[in-house]
Design a protein around this motif. Structure first.
Motif, PDB file in Angstrom:
ATOM      1  N   ARG A  11       0.817  -1.214   0.000  1.00  0.00           N
ATOM      2  CA  ARG A  11       0.000   0.000   0.000  1.00  0.00           C
ATOM      3  C   ARG A  11       0.852   1.266   0.000  1.00  0.00           C
ATOM      4  N   TRP A  12       2.005   1.244   0.632  1.00  0.00           N
ATOM      5  CA  TRP A  12       2.889   2.418   0.663  1.00  0.00           C
ATOM      6  C   TRP A  12       3.382   2.739  -0.742  1.00  0.00           C
ATOM      7  N   LEU A  13       3.828   1.718  -1.447  1.00  0.00           N
ATOM      8  CA  LEU A  13       4.336   1.894  -2.806  1.00  0.00           C
ATOM      9  C   LEU A  13       3.251   2.418  -3.732  1.00  0.00           C
ATOM     10  N   TRP A  14       2.094   1.792  -3.722  1.00  0.00           N
ATOM     11  CA  TRP A  14       1.027   2.174  -4.648  1.00  0.00           C
ATOM     12  C   TRP A  14       0.433   3.532  -4.316  1.00  0.00           C
ATOM     13  N   THR A  15       0.399   3.880  -3.043  1.00  0.00           N
ATOM     14  CA  THR A  15      -0.070   5.214  -2.669  1.00  0.00           C
ATOM     15  C   THR A  15       0.875   6.267  -3.241  1.00  0.00           C
ATOM     16  N   ALA A  16       2.172   6.038  -3.109  1.00  0.00           N
ATOM     17  CA  ALA A  16       3.170   6.979  -3.640  1.00  0.00           C
ATOM     18  C   ALA A  16       3.079   7.080  -5.159  1.00  0.00           C
ATOM     19  N   ILE A  17       2.954   5.952  -5.835  1.00  0.00           N
ATOM     20  CA  ILE A  17       2.870   5.945  -7.298  1.00  0.00           C
ATOM     21  C   ILE A  17       1.591   6.634  -7.769  1.00  0.00           C
ATOM     22  N   LEU A  18       0.486   6.366  -7.095  1.00  0.00           N
ATOM     23  CA  LEU A  18      -0.773   7.001  -7.485  1.00  0.00           C
ATOM     24  C   LEU A  18      -0.761   8.511  -7.206  1.00  0.00           C
ATOM     25  N   ALA A  19      -0.103   8.930  -6.144  1.00  0.00           N
ATOM     26  CA  ALA A  19       0.018  10.367  -5.866  1.00  0.00           C
ATOM     27  C   ALA A  19       0.831  11.051  -6.961  1.00  0.00           C
ATOM     28  N   SER A  20       1.916  10.433  -7.363  1.00  0.00           N
ATOM     29  CA  SER A  20       2.743  10.989  -8.431  1.00  0.00           C
ATOM     30  C   SER A  20       1.984  11.030  -9.753  1.00  0.00           C
ATOM     31  N   THR A  21       1.283   9.958 -10.067  1.00  0.00           N
ATOM     32  CA  THR A  21       0.490   9.891 -11.294  1.00  0.00           C
ATOM     33  C   THR A  21      -0.619  10.938 -11.281  1.00  0.00           C
ATOM     34  N   THR A  46       9.135  16.572 -16.449  1.00  0.00           N
ATOM     35  CA  THR A  46       9.442  16.980 -15.080  1.00  0.00           C
ATOM     36  C   THR A  46       9.261  18.481 -14.976  1.00  0.00           C
ATOM     37  N   GLY A  47       9.135  18.973 -13.776  1.00  0.00           N
ATOM     38  CA  GLY A  47       8.937  20.398 -13.572  1.00  0.00           C
ATOM     39  C   GLY A  47       7.477  20.772 -13.724  1.00  0.00           C
ATOM     40  N   GLY A  48       7.170  21.999 -13.388  1.00  0.00           N
ATOM     41  CA  GLY A  48       5.808  22.479 -13.529  1.00  0.00           C
ATOM     42  C   GLY A  48       4.954  22.214 -12.297  1.00  0.00           C
ATOM     43  N   MET A  49       3.710  22.662 -12.389  1.00  0.00           N
ATOM     44  CA  MET A  49       2.753  22.588 -11.280  1.00  0.00           C
ATOM     45  C   MET A  49       1.842  21.394 -11.437  1.00  0.00           C
ATOM     46  N   PRO A  50       1.685  20.584 -10.426  1.00  0.00           N
ATOM     47  CA  PRO A  50       2.426  20.510  -9.166  1.00  0.00           C
ATOM     48  C   PRO A  50       3.620  19.574  -9.300  1.00  0.00           C
ATOM     49  N   SER A  51       4.443  19.531  -8.280  1.00  0.00           N
ATOM     50  CA  SER A  51       5.602  18.645  -8.283  1.00  0.00           C
ATOM     51  C   SER A  51       5.164  17.217  -7.990  1.00  0.00           C
ATOM     52  N   SER A  52       5.302  16.352  -8.981  1.00  0.00           N
ATOM     53  CA  SER A  52       4.932  14.950  -8.773  1.00  0.00           C
ATOM     54  C   SER A  52       5.943  14.239  -7.870  1.00  0.00           C
ATOM     55  N   HIS A  53       7.187  14.702  -7.886  1.00  0.00           N
ATOM     56  CA  HIS A  53       8.183  14.117  -6.989  1.00  0.00           C
ATOM     57  C   HIS A  53       7.809  14.402  -5.536  1.00  0.00           C
ATOM     58  N   SER A  54       7.402  15.637  -5.271  1.00  0.00           N
ATOM     59  CA  SER A  54       6.997  16.002  -3.911  1.00  0.00           C
ATOM     60  C   SER A  54       5.749  15.234  -3.501  1.00  0.00           C
ATOM     61  N   ALA A  55       4.803  15.098  -4.427  1.00  0.00           N
ATOM     62  CA  ALA A  55       3.586  14.343  -4.128  1.00  0.00           C
ATOM     63  C   ALA A  55       3.928  12.896  -3.782  1.00  0.00           C
ATOM     64  N   MET A  56       4.843  12.315  -4.524  1.00  0.00           N
ATOM     65  CA  MET A  56       5.215  10.919  -4.305  1.00  0.00           C
ATOM     66  C   MET A  56       5.859  10.712  -2.935  1.00  0.00           C
ATOM     67  N   VAL A  57       6.856  11.517  -2.617  1.00  0.00           N
ATOM     68  CA  VAL A  57       7.555  11.309  -1.342  1.00  0.00           C
ATOM     69  C   VAL A  57       6.698  11.721  -0.150  1.00  0.00           C
ATOM     70  N   ALA A  58       5.817  12.705  -0.338  1.00  0.00           N
ATOM     71  CA  ALA A  58       4.918  13.111   0.752  1.00  0.00           C
ATOM     72  C   ALA A  58       3.881  12.029   1.022  1.00  0.00           C
ATOM     73  N   ALA A  59       3.364  11.401  -0.025  1.00  0.00           N
ATOM     74  CA  ALA A  59       2.398  10.310   0.154  1.00  0.00           C
ATOM     75  C   ALA A  59       3.063   9.133   0.865  1.00  0.00           C
ATOM     76  N   LEU A  60       4.268   8.798   0.450  1.00  0.00           N
ATOM     77  CA  LEU A  60       5.003   7.711   1.097  1.00  0.00           C
ATOM     78  C   LEU A  60       5.242   8.017   2.570  1.00  0.00           C
ATOM     79  N   THR A  61       5.737   9.200   2.855  1.00  0.00           N
ATOM     80  CA  THR A  61       6.045   9.590   4.231  1.00  0.00           C
ATOM     81  C   THR A  61       4.780   9.641   5.092  1.00  0.00           C
TER      82      THR A  61
END
Length: 152
Positions: A11-21, A46-61
């Motif tokens: 669930r941690w992995l898929w939550t992060a991937i879905l947040a990034s997507t 990459t780049g632009g609004m919103p940051s998918s990298h930030s979404a991914m790591v925030a969802a994981l955390t």
């Protein structure tokens, strides 16, 4: 349980991937809304609004914090990882994008000076994020983490 089944149930992995997507899809629709043009290729940029990298790591955390506790070692590891990713997005990668824009301007000026045979490829500009783009990605990721670990 075999490894593939464990991977599918992580669930941690898929939550992060879905947040990034979700952030990448949001980016495409935001371009449609603001610029009035359909540009699905933005999904892969990459780049632009919103940051998918930030979404991914925030969802994981967020998921790790809600399931393991904010005093746990996995939460600390995930938090440090998230902070590094978000710092990199606004610092190093953003600066690289600005340098890319300046290099493209220089190439354009040189092209005017040296016409014959001078055709370098443009440097990629949109690499990093502004603080607002990272903040929106962070909020999207925290929302996805709460949704996956508290609501569903």
């Amino acid at each position: 349980m075999n490894s593939f089944a464990e991977l599918l149930s992580n669930r941690w992995l898929w939550t992060a991937i879905l947040a990034s997507t979700s952030a990448q899809l949001f980016k495409v629709f935001l371009i449609l809304l603001i610029e009035r043009r359909w540009r699905p290729a933005a999904f892969m940029e990459t780049g632009g609004m919103p940051s998918s990298h930030s979404a991914m790591v925030a969802a994981l955390t967020t998921g790790v914090g809600l399931s393991e506790g904010v005093g746990s070692a996995p939460f600390a590891i995930s938090s440090v990882f998230a902070l590094i990713v978000m710092y990199d997005a606004t610092g190093v990668r953003h600066a690289s994008g600005q340098q890319g824009a300046l290099l493209n301007e220089l190439i354009s000026e040189l092209r005017d000076v040296v016409r014959a045979g001078f055709a370098p490829l443009p440097v990629r500009v949109l690499l990093g994020h502004t603080y607002l783009e990272v903040l929106v990605g962070l909020l999207l990721g925290v929302g996805a983490g709460f949704l996956a670990f508290r609501v569903l």
